[in-house]
Each structure stands twice: as C-alpha cells, then as structure tokens.
Design an enzyme around this catalytic site. Structure first.
Site, PDB file in Angstrom:
ATOM      1  N   PHE A  83      -0.353   1.726  22.654  1.00  0.00           N
ATOM      2  CA  PHE A  83       0.940   1.734  23.330  1.00  0.00           C
ATOM      3  C   PHE A  83       1.773   0.609  22.749  1.00  0.00           C
ATOM      4  O   PHE A  83       1.461  -0.567  22.924  1.00  0.00           O
ATOM      5  CB  PHE A  83       0.703   1.521  24.829  1.00  0.00           C
ATOM      6  CG  PHE A  83       1.914   1.643  25.702  1.00  0.00           C
ATOM      7  CD1 PHE A  83       2.317   2.876  26.196  1.00  0.00           C
ATOM      8  CD2 PHE A  83       2.641   0.513  26.073  1.00  0.00           C
ATOM      9  CE1 PHE A  83       3.413   2.985  27.042  1.00  0.00           C
ATOM     10  CE2 PHE A  83       3.733   0.617  26.918  1.00  0.00           C
ATOM     11  CZ  PHE A  83       4.134   1.855  27.406  1.00  0.00           C
ATOM     12  N   PRO A 137       7.142  -9.034  18.263  1.00  0.00           N
ATOM     13  CA  PRO A 137       6.984 -10.462  17.990  1.00  0.00           C
ATOM     14  C   PRO A 137       8.029 -11.332  18.684  1.00  0.00           C
ATOM     15  O   PRO A 137       7.725 -12.447  19.113  1.00  0.00           O
ATOM     16  CB  PRO A 137       7.111 -10.540  16.465  1.00  0.00           C
ATOM     17  CG  PRO A 137       6.628  -9.207  15.979  1.00  0.00           C
ATOM     18  CD  PRO A 137       7.094  -8.231  17.017  1.00  0.00           C
ATOM     19  N   CYS A 183       4.702   3.468  32.871  1.00  0.00           N
ATOM     20  CA  CYS A 183       3.354   3.346  32.308  1.00  0.00           C
ATOM     21  C   CYS A 183       2.753   1.986  32.639  1.00  0.00           C
ATOM     22  O   CYS A 183       1.567   1.881  32.993  1.00  0.00           O
ATOM     23  CB  CYS A 183       3.404   3.546  30.796  1.00  0.00           C
ATOM     24  SG  CYS A 183       4.163   5.098  30.264  1.00  0.00           S
ATOM     25  N   ASN A 188       3.299   0.131  35.172  1.00  0.00           N
ATOM     26  CA  ASN A 188       2.867   0.061  36.561  1.00  0.00           C
ATOM     27  C   ASN A 188       1.483   0.676  36.743  1.00  0.00           C
ATOM     28  O   ASN A 188       0.686   0.211  37.572  1.00  0.00           O
ATOM     29  CB  ASN A 188       3.882   0.754  37.478  1.00  0.00           C
ATOM     30  CG  ASN A 188       4.933  -0.207  37.988  1.00  0.00           C
ATOM     31  OD1 ASN A 188       4.688  -1.395  38.143  1.00  0.00           O
ATOM     32  ND2 ASN A 188       6.114   0.314  38.239  1.00  0.00           N
ATOM     33  N   ALA A 204      -0.900   0.650  34.448  1.00  0.00           N
ATOM     34  CA  ALA A 204      -1.849  -0.309  33.889  1.00  0.00           C
ATOM     35  C   ALA A 204      -2.002  -1.529  34.784  1.00  0.00           C
ATOM     36  O   ALA A 204      -3.105  -2.064  34.952  1.00  0.00           O
ATOM     37  CB  ALA A 204      -1.401  -0.725  32.489  1.00  0.00           C
ATOM     38  N   ARG A 221     -30.352 -24.364  40.706  1.00  0.00           N
ATOM     39  CA  ARG A 221     -30.206 -25.656  40.048  1.00  0.00           C
ATOM     40  C   ARG A 221     -30.420 -26.783  41.050  1.00  0.00           C
ATOM     41  O   ARG A 221     -29.753 -26.830  42.095  1.00  0.00           O
ATOM     42  CB  ARG A 221     -28.794 -25.764  39.448  1.00  0.00           C
ATOM     43  CG  ARG A 221     -28.428 -27.136  38.894  1.00  0.00           C
ATOM     44  CD  ARG A 221     -29.057 -27.391  37.562  1.00  0.00           C
ATOM     45  NE  ARG A 221     -28.458 -28.558  36.906  1.00  0.00           N
ATOM     46  CZ  ARG A 221     -28.821 -29.027  35.730  1.00  0.00           C
ATOM     47  NH1 ARG A 221     -29.796 -28.411  35.066  1.00  0.00           N
ATOM     48  NH2 ARG A 221     -28.239 -30.083  35.199  1.00  0.00           N
ATOM     49  N   GLU A 262       0.960  -7.407  30.539  1.00  0.00           N
ATOM     50  CA  GLU A 262       1.449  -6.491  31.578  1.00  0.00           C
ATOM     51  C   GLU A 262       2.369  -7.212  32.570  1.00  0.00           C
ATOM     52  O   GLU A 262       2.395  -6.907  33.758  1.00  0.00           O
ATOM     53  CB  GLU A 262       0.293  -5.821  32.342  1.00  0.00           C
ATOM     54  CG  GLU A 262      -0.797  -5.244  31.485  1.00  0.00           C
ATOM     55  CD  GLU A 262      -0.367  -4.043  30.668  1.00  0.00           C
ATOM     56  OE1 GLU A 262       0.797  -3.637  30.781  1.00  0.00           O
ATOM     57  OE2 GLU A 262      -1.197  -3.515  29.926  1.00  0.00           O
ATOM     58  N   THR A 282       4.266 -11.345  32.780  1.00  0.00           N
ATOM     59  CA  THR A 282       3.843 -12.723  33.000  1.00  0.00           C
ATOM     60  C   THR A 282       3.966 -13.107  34.473  1.00  0.00           C
ATOM     61  O   THR A 282       4.583 -12.396  35.279  1.00  0.00           O
ATOM     62  CB  THR A 282       4.708 -13.689  32.168  1.00  0.00           C
ATOM     63  OG1 THR A 282       6.066 -13.620  32.655  1.00  0.00           O
ATOM     64  CG2 THR A 282       4.678 -13.332  30.688  1.00  0.00           C
TER      65      THR A 282
END
Length: 391
Positions: A136, A141, A245, A247, A249, A275, A370, A372
């Site tokens: 996708f 950049p 799309c 949303n 993911a 431990r 997806e 920030t």
C-alpha cells in the site's frame, strides 16, 4: 491454562468473548507460537524474515488474510475475530501482524472497497490464499502526516495512466505482486492497482532499521509506470479512499499492540517470580508489585477498550475518531508496559533471549505509523471541540 495467563487476565475479560471468538484466537495462537515464535528473535537479529512468501501462504491457509472481508475466498469473519487475530500475531511480533494487516486491511481492503469487479476477481482470491502479496503506497519521503501534499502524480495518456513518484516505509514492498498506489491527478487524489512487474516500477528494501526488523520495509520508485484505465479506482476521489483503508489497519493495531503488551507483561511476571534477590523472589518486593499492578491495570483497560470498539465495528457504528482514541491509547500504553517490563528484567531485558526489548523497539514504530501520536491527538481534539487544529 497457564497460571500466568490467568493472572494477566485478572479482570476476567475472557468471559466477555463468545465461543467462536475463543476458537479463532486459539487457532491463531497455536499457529503463531508453533510456527513463528521459535524463529522470530533470530529473524529480528538478522533483519530478515526467512521465506516470507512461504509464511504468507501458510497464513492464507490459516484463513487470516483479509479475514474480515466478504467473498472472493475471504473468511468473512467479524471485526472482533480479526482483532483477536491481530492480538495473537503481535503477541509474537509486530512485524508479522504488519504483514497480515497490510495485506488484508490496506491492499486487499482497497481493492475490495474501491476496485472494479475485474480487479477484485483477478487479485483478491489469490491474496486471500497468500499466493499473491500486496502493498500500500501512500507515505512519501517528504509527506507522511500530510498525504494531501504528496508529490506522486498520475496523468492521462490516451486510455492509460502514467504514474511517477516515490513511496517510502512500505511494508511488503519488495515482495509484493500488486501495489495500491495513491497519486495526485487533475481530478484529485486517486488510487491505482499497479502490478509490480510493470516496467518502471521498482522496490528497494530499507536497511539499518532498529525496529520492525522481522518485517520487510521498502521504498517504491515509480518512473513512467503505465497502467490501463481499468487499474484506476473509479468510485473514489480525494483522501476518503486511503483514509478508509487506514482506519481498517488502525483498528487492527488497537488490538495488536495489546498482544505485544501481554507478552511483555507475562514475561515480567514470570521473571519476577523466578528471579531471586536478597533471598526472595523479586515479585515479593513492593516496588516490583507496583510495576506489575500498573501494567495489569493499563493492559486491562486497553483490552476492554479494544473489545468495546470491536463490538461497535461489528454493529456498524464505529467512528473514525473512536479508532483514533483506541490507537492512541493502546499503543501508547502498550509501549509503556514494555518499557516497565524491561526494568523488571533488568539487564536481561535488553537480551533477545527474552521478548521484551524486541517488542519495545517494534512499538516505537507502531506508535508512529498509521498516524502519529500528534495526528490522532488532533483527531480526538477536533471531535471534542469541533475545531480543526491541523493547520
């Protein structure tokens, strides 16, 4: 059931799941723990996934690729079942969940929602089976959070389109058979289904990552790539296409991030019991118990939120701002759980003999991709105030 698993689900959230949901979860967990878990630390250390195409075919046979879509060989499962699948896959590694998420929720969903009948018939059954891999292409950049300013463009040339541009941080890019590429046109942003064998299309793996190393990440170079008009998504213009799309993911990430959190919480709990220092298990010290309790509280709240949003999605009433709420909270808290678990393990926490540092590093990427933290914060802020603060 492992006593550690019982302790991690202290609130009994498991009781809220249906039998079918537990069955799906169990099948995916069994596969992930048997097929992926024994190898993933080595993949992470080497920065490569052994036989990714073979693994994708196995995931196809398991039925998890595009599993929440209807028809075309897809399993047609519920959103909640898909969420639980993401949780179990990311409990092993975020990179594996990313492979499945990009395949099903980005590439396949874009074709399923916006592609022509011919594109769907050609690609979706093969992608559901894992015989074809998708990627996708949205991020560039110079344009991540502001995709509307993308430089990639497409122009008409007779009955065809000519595409030029670059996309970066593209999961599955160099192994993909089909790329969904979003480009600016005279008609606004449009999506295109581009076979990766098309002349002028190339993909180059991004190296030197310290996160998501068990995942293939690439830069796509698109130089005078010519595709027929049938490759263009005819029914959508503007950012509505790619954002729909994303949303899908992001919903998977709401669940998946909790898989990483659960693994780290379980590892910290087990380690603290085994431990001993100063003549007793470190689990017996108040400061350690505070860390464990805080991790448990945040994990439980995140799981309840994910389940609530899953039920809303299954009912058809989930809103984009609610997805942002879940993605922002769950990834942020999952990362804090991993960081706290690292302190419980002490120096062992930075060793790949344990899963904690790997999950912690992976979630640094999940926090960013997806959408920030800043973008999801502003989505929530706009939903609360009615004021758009993006510009």
């Amino acid at each position: 059931m492992d006593p550690i698993d019982v302790a991690v689900d202290l609130a009994g959230v498991d009781d809220l799941l249906t039998d079918d949901e537990r069955d799906i979860r169990a099948a995916v967990r069994t596969f992930a723990q048997a097929r992926i878990a024994p190898h993933v630390a080595d993949w992470f250390e080497r920065g490569t996934v052994e036989d990714p195409r073979g693994l994708t075919r196995e995931l196809g046979r398991l039925g998890v690729l595009g599993m929440h879509l209807q028809g075309y060989g897809c399993a047609g499962m519920t959103a909640t079942q898909y969420g639980l699948t993401c949780l179990e896959l990311e409990a092993v590694d975020s990179g594996i969940r990313s492979l499945v998420s990009v395949q099903g929720s980005l590439a396949m969903y874009a074709l399923w929602r916006w592609g022509s009948s011919e594109l769907k018939d050609e690609w979706l059954p093969r992608m559901a089976a894992g015989e074809a891999i998708g990627c996708f292409g949205l991020t560039e950049p110079d344009h991540g959070s502001d995709p509307a300013a993308m430089h990639t463009h497409a122009r008409r040339y007779g009955d065809d389109w000519i595409l030029n541009g670059r996309k970066t941080w593209i999961t599955n890019g160099s192994i993909a058979d089909i790329a969904v590429i979003w480009a600016n046109t005279d008609e606004g942003i449009r999506g295109f289904a581009v076979p990766t064998t098309t002349p002028g299309f190339s993909a180059h793996d991004i190296r030197h990552k310290l996160s998501l190393r068990a995942s293939i990440t690439s830069e796509l170079v698109i130089e005078d790539v010519r595709v027929p008009s049938a490759s263009a998504f005819a029914s959508v213009r503007g950012l509505a296409g790619p954002l729909s799309c994303l949303n899908e993911a992001r919903f998977g990430i709401i669940w998946g991030s909790l898989g990483a959190a659960r693994t780290c919480l379980s590892a910290a709990l087990r380690y603290s019991i085994e431990r001993s220092q100063f003549g007793r298990p470190i689990a017996g010290f108040q400061l350690t118990q505070q860390k464990l309790a805080d991790m448990e509280v945040e994990y439980t709240k995140g799981l309840l939120l994910a389940l609530h949003l899953g039920r809303r999605k299954d009912a058809g009433v989930l809103k984009p701002a609610q997805v942002s709420l879940g993605k922002l909270n769950n990834v942020r808290e999952a990362l804090e759980i991993c960081r706290t678990a690292r302190t419980v393990l002490g120096a062992n926490g930075i060793s790949l003999e344990y899963p904690v540092i790997r999950h912690m590093n992976n979630l640094e990427s999940v926090l960013t991709y997806e959408g920030t933290v800043e973008m999801h914060t502003l989505v929530i802020g706009k939903a609360m105030t009615g004021i758009d603060a993006f510009r």
